[in-house]
Design an enzyme around this catalytic site. Structure first.
Site, PDB file in Angstrom:
ATOM      1  N   ALA A   1       0.854  -1.195   0.000  1.00  0.00           N
ATOM      2  CA  ALA A   1       0.000   0.000   0.000  1.00  0.00           C
ATOM      3  C   ALA A   1       0.886   1.240   0.000  1.00  0.00           C
ATOM      4  CB  ALA A   1      -0.890   0.007   1.235  1.00  0.00           C
ATOM      5  N   LYS A   2       0.314   2.374  -0.237  1.00  0.00           N
ATOM      6  CA  LYS A   2       1.027   3.649  -0.111  1.00  0.00           C
ATOM      7  C   LYS A   2      -0.024   4.729   0.107  1.00  0.00           C
ATOM      8  CE  LYS A   2       5.411   4.908  -0.608  1.00  0.00           C
ATOM      9  NZ  LYS A   2       6.575   4.117  -0.182  1.00  0.00           N
TER      10      LYS A   2
END
Ligand code: NAD
Length: 424
Positions: free
Chosen positions: A116-117
């Site tokens: 994720a980011k």
């Protein structure tokens, strides 16, 4: 094979419109593994994207609206995991490929985590401490249903630090009760892992050491040029100096310094702390950014920005090995040139995973409520990275491909297997 490659390529074009050219590396792996279009789509697609508006009252009473984001690529191997970036350039498009890259990193080093980011489109340097704290707490109030120790675990990234993680942990704990495992990269006093801050830089040193072993070679007296003297570059420089590598040039955003006889990194840190940049350091002469990258050296460590080495620069590098400390510092076109020139690349999804590995240890400690010693963390970090290196070197040798191709094939295969098992 050619037909399948073409099918995948067509789909990649559309995915690339909304993602990043680094997705070409994933596409290459999908083609090499003979995946169908459906399989590739499963890999390239994202699970979830969240965008929240956050009107912040500034210290002067004015209202400014910022946007917060979280992009979750996949969680087939474990909870989503990735950094939280505070920078004006943050937007969904910029975060998508970074989320995918995180998935590849966690898969390659065998962590039970996904990718994720996220971030906020703010310039933290222009915000007061109160404004930064309010914005961070607001982000958690809006985003808490999408993060959590079993769901998605943010960590520091560009523009964020241990303090920001501590605010997130506290705000999340207000809602759910004490939950240190909701973020990693916290201060050690409130559940952070010892040595997390230096982990990515130290990880680079470990991977380079493994590479030297693999080549039946040694690191002492090898030369290194380091682009970037922030979290990754500075700790990498220190680690490499301790391993006997001669650091012959270092740069930051203001320019570079070089000394063929070697730079004393400790002294350079003092100089940078005193003056704000590496320029004007007594133990070296100043050099401009581009000239530094073209210096003859054994290792060129890229620890600053993305897309630094394009096709043109790749033709002019004089390094034996390029080490990717930053995310995607070599473009796809640049990588093809380096392969042609037999310049080895230690790819980002292998070389810059030290931080996420130690983040994983922090998460485990938080779940167990049992802190580990720094020695234990260093030992486990070394062992994990060494295993990942062995796997990558073996595939590269066995399949006669570059280390980047090998790393992507291993990570992509693990991801695909996990996604397939969970989705169908
Ligand atoms: P940082 O902000 O601490 O440091 C960045 C450094 O790059 C600074 O010294 C800055 O002056 C320098 N820089 C900026 N522009 C430059 C230029 N044109 N030439 C030379 N130097 C320049 O960031 P960081 O945490 O060290 O991260 C660096 C890169 O590594 C980023 O791409 C980041 O996403 C990636 N990365 C970081 C981690 C981590 O744990 N910090 C982990 C994996 C990947």
């Amino acid at each position: 094979m050619a037909k399948k490659s073409a099918r995948v390529h067509d789909r990649v074009k559309s995915v690339r419109e909304e993602m990043h050219e680094s997705m070409q590396f994933l596409k290459e792996a999908a083609v090499a593994l003979d995946y169908s279009d459906r399989e590739y789509q499963l890999l390239a697609g994202l699970s979830r994207e969240v965008r929240v508006a956050m009107p912040l009252q500034r210290d002067d009473g004015s209202i400014e609206t910022y946007y917060g984001y979280r992009v979750q690529h996949h969680n087939a191997l474990g909870p989503y995991k990735g950094g939280l970036r505070y920078h004006p350039s943050v937007n969904l498009n910029a975060l998508r490929w970074l989320a995918c890259l995180m998935s590849l990193k966690t898969a390659l080093v065998g962590l039970p985590l996904g990718g994720a980011k996220g971030g906020i489109d703010c310039d933290p340097k222009l915000l007061s401490r109160r404004e930064l704290r309010s914005l961070t707490r607001y982000f958690v109030q809006k985003m808490h249903r999408n993060i959590g120790p079993n769901l998605d675990i943010p960590a520091p990234d560009v523009g964020t630090n241990a303090q920001v993680m501590a605010w997130i942990q506290d705000e999340y704990s207000v809602i759910y009760g004490y939950t240190p495992g909701v973020v990693t990269g916290k201060p050690t006093l409130v559940g952070g892992a010892a040595g997390r801050e230096s982990a990515t830089g130290r990880g680079l040193g470990i991977v380079m050491q493994q590479y030297a072993h693999h080549r039946a070679d040694e690191l002492p007296n090898k030369t290194a040029v380091i682009q970037g003297f922030g979290n990754v570059g500075l700790y990498a420089a220190m680690d490499l100096m301790n391993r006997g590598v001669k650091i012959i040039a270092v740069s930051d955003s203001s320019g570079g310094v070089t000394n063929k006889a070697g730079i004393d990194v400790q002294q350079l840190v003092k100089h940078k702390n005193a003056t704000g940049s590496v320029l004007g350091f007594d133990g070296a002469r100043d050099i401009d950014h581009q000239a530094l990258l073209k210096l003859k050296c054994n290792f060129l460590v890229l620890a600053a920005l993305s897309s630094v080495v394009d096709e043109a620069l790749a033709r002019r590098l004089k390094a034996d090995v390029v080490v990717e400390g930053a995310n995607n510092p070599v473009t796809y076109a640049g990588d093809l040139v380096l392969r042609d020139r037999d310049i080895i690349v230690l790819p980002d999804i292998l070389a810059s995973t030290g931080g996420v590995v130690v983040s994983y240890f922090e998460w485990v400690q938080n779940i167990q409520h049992m802190p580990w010693s720094e020695e234990q963390i260093t030992e486990e970090l070394t062992s994990r990275l060494a295993s990942a290196c062995d796997a990558v070197f073996a595939v590269a040798t066995g399949q006669n491909c570059s280390l980047r191709e090998a790393a992507h094939r291993i990570a992509t295969e693990r991801l695909k297997e996990a996604l397939w098992i969970t989705a169908f």
